[in-house]
Design a protein around this motif. Structure first.
Motif, mmCIF file in Angstrom:
data_model
loop_
_atom_site.group_PDB
_atom_site.id
_atom_site.type_symbol
_atom_site.label_atom_id
_atom_site.label_comp_id
_atom_site.label_asym_id
_atom_site.label_seq_id
_atom_site.Cartn_x
_atom_site.Cartn_y
_atom_site.Cartn_z
ATOM 1 N N THR A 1 -14.831 78.513 -18.735
ATOM 2 C CA THR A 1 -14.102 77.464 -18.017
ATOM 3 C C THR A 1 -14.408 76.129 -18.683
ATOM 4 O O THR A 1 -15.426 75.991 -19.377
ATOM 5 N N PRO A 2 -13.536 75.116 -18.471
ATOM 6 C CA PRO A 2 -13.825 73.794 -19.015
ATOM 7 C C PRO A 2 -15.121 73.237 -18.422
ATOM 8 O O PRO A 2 -15.428 73.468 -17.251
ATOM 9 N N ASP A 3 -15.880 72.535 -19.245
ATOM 10 C CA ASP A 3 -17.128 71.920 -18.801
ATOM 11 C C ASP A 3 -17.180 70.492 -19.334
ATOM 12 O O ASP A 3 -17.110 70.301 -20.550
ATOM 13 N N PRO A 4 -17.280 69.506 -18.449
ATOM 14 C CA PRO A 4 -17.226 68.106 -18.887
ATOM 15 C C PRO A 4 -18.311 67.756 -19.919
ATOM 16 O O PRO A 4 -18.089 66.929 -20.792
ATOM 17 N N GLN B 1 -16.998 73.697 -23.008
ATOM 18 C CA GLN B 1 -16.681 74.964 -22.344
ATOM 19 C C GLN B 1 -17.969 75.605 -21.832
ATOM 20 O O GLN B 1 -19.005 75.529 -22.485
ATOM 21 N N ALA B 2 -17.875 76.201 -20.662
ATOM 22 C CA ALA B 2 -18.997 76.954 -20.116
ATOM 23 C C ALA B 2 -18.643 78.434 -20.153
ATOM 24 O O ALA B 2 -17.607 78.839 -19.631
ATOM 25 N N HIS C 1 -19.204 82.377 -19.140
ATOM 26 C CA HIS C 1 -19.676 83.126 -17.973
ATOM 27 C C HIS C 1 -19.958 84.559 -18.428
ATOM 28 O O HIS C 1 -19.089 85.438 -18.341
ATOM 29 N N VAL D 1 -10.300 81.297 -21.698
ATOM 30 C CA VAL D 1 -10.607 80.090 -20.927
ATOM 31 C C VAL D 1 -9.712 80.018 -19.688
ATOM 32 O O VAL D 1 -8.483 80.047 -19.796
ATOM 33 N N ASP E 1 -9.661 76.784 -13.859
ATOM 34 C CA ASP E 1 -10.351 76.356 -12.641
ATOM 35 C C ASP E 1 -11.869 76.390 -12.842
ATOM 36 O O ASP E 1 -12.468 77.453 -12.959
ATOM 37 N N GLU E 2 -12.481 75.211 -12.845
ATOM 38 C CA GLU E 2 -13.925 75.132 -13.095
ATOM 39 C C GLU E 2 -14.744 75.845 -12.026
ATOM 40 O O GLU E 2 -15.866 76.280 -12.277
ATOM 41 N N ALA E 3 -14.193 75.973 -10.811
ATOM 42 C CA ALA E 3 -14.940 76.577 -9.705
ATOM 43 C C ALA E 3 -14.703 78.088 -9.571
ATOM 44 O O ALA E 3 -15.291 78.728 -8.701
#
Length: 200
Positions: free
Chosen positions: A129-132, A136-137, A139, A177, A180-182
């Motif tokens: 997911t996108p990570d500020p 990218q983070a 999982h 990717v 939704d970051e959550a």
């Protein structure tokens, strides 16, 4: 690409929750594990649960329970290996893994992972997911894994490899990717469980 088999990873020790099975904690009217099963089962050809210890505690789920074959809580990769060995016995070519403590993962997890794997000889894709901060983070408990590399993974685990990305990077693993970051919010603490109730 055929539909993969699904493997829910529940082999962790849940130390931040005080031990026990996080997947059996209540979230709304069901358990965390029930939410995960409900999301993953329509996307896969069959389902198993990777968990260690007495399998009878999951008897009500009516799915196979497979334990790690590597001793000493070797982390998610040991669960992936258990899933790959189980899938090999079913004649499957791939598995998709999901964590037992992450109830809101995307309903298009499997097709998105498969799309990212197109053209790969041995499809290996992790969700991200996108990570500020990092861009990218990744999982690492959510991924598409090839049964063909299970012996390679076994050798890596026996050689001491424990980090998922250490092994996937070795095989040029890709990322799928999700916006939704959550989406991959996981329940690690009692406070997280309260937050998940609000998200539900």
């Amino acid at each position: 690409m055929n539909a993969p088999l699904g493997v829910i990873l529940a082999g962790g020790q849940a130390t931040r929750m005080g031990g026990g099975d996080k997947g059996l904690l209540r979230l709304g009217k069901a358990t965390l594990l029930s939410h995960v099963i409900e999301r993953l089962s329509p996307q896969v050809d069959g389902l198993a649960l990777n968990a260690n210890g007495d399998a009878d505690r999951f008897a009500g789920l009516n799915i196979p329970v497979i334990a790690d074959s590597v001793d000493g809580f070797a982390g998610p990769l040991a669960g992936v290996l258990a899933g790959l060995d189980w899938a090999a016995a079913q004649g499957a070519e791939t598995i998709v893994t999901a964590a037992a403590d992450t109830p809101f993962f995307p309903c298009d997890l499997v097709p998105s992972l498969q799309l990212a794997a197109e053209g790969m000889a041995h499809p290996m894709v992790l969700a991200a997911t996108p990570d500020p901060k990092r861009g990218q983070a990744r999982h690492p408990t959510f991924g598409l894994w090839p049964v063909a590399l299970r012996d390679d993974l076994r050798a890596a685990l026996n050689a001491g490899v424990r980090k998922v990305v250490q092994w996937t990077d070795r095989h040029d693993g890709r990322l799928a990717v999700f916006p939704d970051e959550a989406a991959f919010f996981n329940v690690n603490t009692p406070e997280d469980l309260v937050r998940a109730e609000a998200m539900l």
